[in-house]
Scaffold this active site. Structure first.
Site, mmCIF file in Angstrom:
data_model
loop_
_atom_site.group_PDB
_atom_site.id
_atom_site.type_symbol
_atom_site.label_atom_id
_atom_site.label_comp_id
_atom_site.label_asym_id
_atom_site.label_seq_id
_atom_site.Cartn_x
_atom_site.Cartn_y
_atom_site.Cartn_z
ATOM 1 C CB VAL A 14 -0.891 0.025 1.142
ATOM 2 C CG1 VAL A 14 -1.922 -0.992 1.434
ATOM 3 C CG2 VAL A 14 -0.228 -0.038 2.474
ATOM 4 C CB SER A 15 1.009 4.126 -2.120
ATOM 5 O OG SER A 15 -0.326 4.399 -2.346
ATOM 6 C CB THR A 16 -1.503 6.474 1.406
ATOM 7 O OG1 THR A 16 -2.940 5.757 1.474
ATOM 8 C CG2 THR A 16 -1.448 7.036 -0.053
ATOM 9 C CD GLN A 19 -3.798 2.727 -0.146
ATOM 10 O OE1 GLN A 19 -2.555 2.883 -0.415
ATOM 11 N NE2 GLN A 19 -4.420 2.138 -1.417
#
Length: 543
Positions: A14-16, A19
């Site tokens: 996941v990138s953030t 999330q």
């Protein structure tokens, strides 16, 4: 059935931070694990690879690299992912990883993409990879345009409020906005008092903040650094009540500050946008007296210009001394028992030099300069004249205050009359209820602005425009007393406050441009108006 069992692996990303908080990693893993159980394969714990909070634009990620190393040594026979976008948001990066797996005859299973077994399916799978990259670009652009639209329509977007403020989410009655954080705003006021009034340097301010146990904005560190303190001291939002959205943009840094292999985001630096692209929004004012901000900028510029920089020798006139061709006169080091100021043009190659000014002895020019300055600022007639000139220049300030107050009161009165007219129009069925509400809201918004301006003006004290001979004599006596014993640092302060430029002419003549900064709050005649400036003598003195 036993022969069909394979050792497999999972990769999730996941990138953030959002999330991560919403447990997206866990939902990915749960769905993929159920698929592995359904297929009857074995998943060792060491074959679970997770990159939490890592951008899909980067191919250099810790667990992605570890998974690729495991693949090279044949530690699993198939890789399961939630979709191709977990490997990367860039199509070329996806293809690199999938080709590495294919070369080692390792299967690639994506739960939400076509799993290619034929050449046609490989083409379709590649097309899905392209759409993953297109989806990322589309999402970023849609979010960017949406935020700009909201910001231009007065909606506060930025949740990362400046130090001294807090972000307040919207409710049924109020929109999103920044409010003053009482604790942090007091710290902001302290910083400006320490820096401007007490003349405490940035390092000393950092020490005082640590001694008082004052945390940073996000509380991630107990220790302040120069960057945040400097940004606070040069931020005009605390004085103007105007903050900006879209002030900067993310970029890839040209030089990494840390020599590390992995970085969670690609664009890890910021660049200021052109000022015409900034989108302003109103916030509460923390400090009313703008002279604090003006003085803070002066001190920051002075500190930058006159920083010690490990100089071997002290040069009082450094930074203010120029030759007649406009080149700075700089210290040339010790030559025997003497030191000299020489034109900085002298360091260039002979064929590039344009200045033919001779050097001047440090001890001679500094001694004569200091004697001349003392003679000027010890002259009671000169001091009296400059004080009177300043006071006379301030005579129109109170009239301007009264005019501004009258204008705002008139605007408020007119808007109140408009409200009454709209109510009368509704009573006569000339407009419906929705139209009335819309018109009243517009009027109230305008009244709020003029009322706020009026309160600001009423808080400003009138400027005293008269000063008697006794007060002038008191100022003169204090100045003469201070001038009797001045060390190097004191002379530097005099240079900074009184001298704007010193120019060396051919033949040894030295011209000095003197400022006499008379501030009303120093003379205890009330505070200055916020948009006022110190007067300048503008005279040239030669010695």
């Amino acid at each position: 059935m036993e022969n069909d069992k394979k050792i497999v692996a999972i990769y999730a990303r996941v990138s953030t931070g959002r999330q991560e908080q919403e447990a997206t990693i866990e939902s990915q893993l749960d769905e993929v694990k159920r698929k592995i159980i359904e297929d009857g394969h074995i998943l060792p714990d060491e074959n679970i690879f997770i990159d939490d909070g890592w951008s899909g634009e980067l191919i250099a990620r810790p667990d992605l690299d570890r998974m690729r190393d495991f693949a090279l040594t044949g530690k699993f026979s198939a890789l399961y992912v939630y979709d191709r976008g977990r490997l990367s948001r860039r199509f070329t990066h996806q293809e690199i990883v999938i080709e590495e797996l294919s070369d080692k005859e390792i299967g690639f299973i994506s739960l939400h993409d076509i799993n290619a077994l034929t050449p046609e399916e490989h083409v379709l799978q590649a097309m899905q990879g392209v759409f993953h990259e297109y989806e990322r670009v589309k999402i970023v652009e849609r979010m960017r345009r949406g935020k700009l639209f909201k910001a231009r329509n007065g909606i506060v977007i930025s949740g990362d409020a400046l130090y001294g403020y807090k972000y307040v989410k919207k409710t049924d009655t109020t929109p999103t906005h920044w409010a003053i954080d009482e604790n942090e705003s007091e710290v902001v006021k302290k910083m400006f008092r320490w820096f401007v009034i007490d003349k405490i340097g940035i390092n000393a301010i950092i020490n005082k903040l640590s001694d008082e146990g004052i945390p940073t904005k996000k509380g991630k560190s107990k220790h302040w650094t120069k960057g945040p303190v400097s940004r606070i001291l040069c931020c005009d939002t605390y004085f103007t009540g105007v903050a900006y959205y879209n002030k900067s943009e993310s970029i890839v840094s040209k030089r990494r500050l840390k020599n590390e292999k992995y970085f969670k985001i690609k664009k890890n630096s910021r660049k200021q946008r052109p000022k015409e692209e900034w989108i302003p929004f109103d916030v509460p004012i923390i400090i009313e007296d703008k002279s604090f901000f003006d003085r803070s900028l002066q001190l920051l510029n002075y500190n930058k210009k006159f920083a010690n920089k490990n100089k071997k020798f002290d040069y009082i006139l450094s930074g203010k001394f120029y030759c007649e061709h406009g080149f700075p006169m700089v210290g040339d080091g010790k030559q025997g028992s003497q030191r000299y100021y020489r034109s900085s043009d002298k360091v260039r190659r002979n064929e590039l030099r344009t200045c033919d000014c001779e050097g001047v002895n440090v001890f001679v020019v500094e001694g004569l300069w200091w004697k001349h300055i003392k003679d000027i600022i010890s002259n009671p007639d000169f001091i009296k004249l400059k004080i009177k000139e300043y006071v006379e220049s301030r005579a129109g300030v109170n009239t301007s205050f009264e005019q501004d107050i009258l204008i705002n009161k008139t605007k408020i009165s007119n808007l109140t009359d408009q409200e009454s007219k709209f109510a009368q129009m509704y009573a006569e069925n000339l407009i419906d209820l929705d139209q009335l509400r819309g018109l009243i809201k517009q009027v109230k918004d305008r009244k709020f602005i003029f009322t706020r301006n009026l309160k600001k003006l009423e808080r400003i004290k009138p400027v005293k425009v008269r000063i008697n001979d006794e007060e002038i004599s008191l100022l003169y006596d204090k100045a003469r007393e201070v001038l009797q014993s001045q060390d190097f640092s004191d002379k530097n302060l005099v240079l900074r406050d009184l001298v704007s430029k010193i120019v060396l002419k051919k033949g040894g003549e030295v011209n000095t441009w003197i400022n006499i900064p008379i501030n009303t709050q120093y003379l205890e005649h009330g505070t200055e108006r916020r948009d006022s400036r110190s007067s300048k003598c503008g005279e040239v003195h030669t010695f």
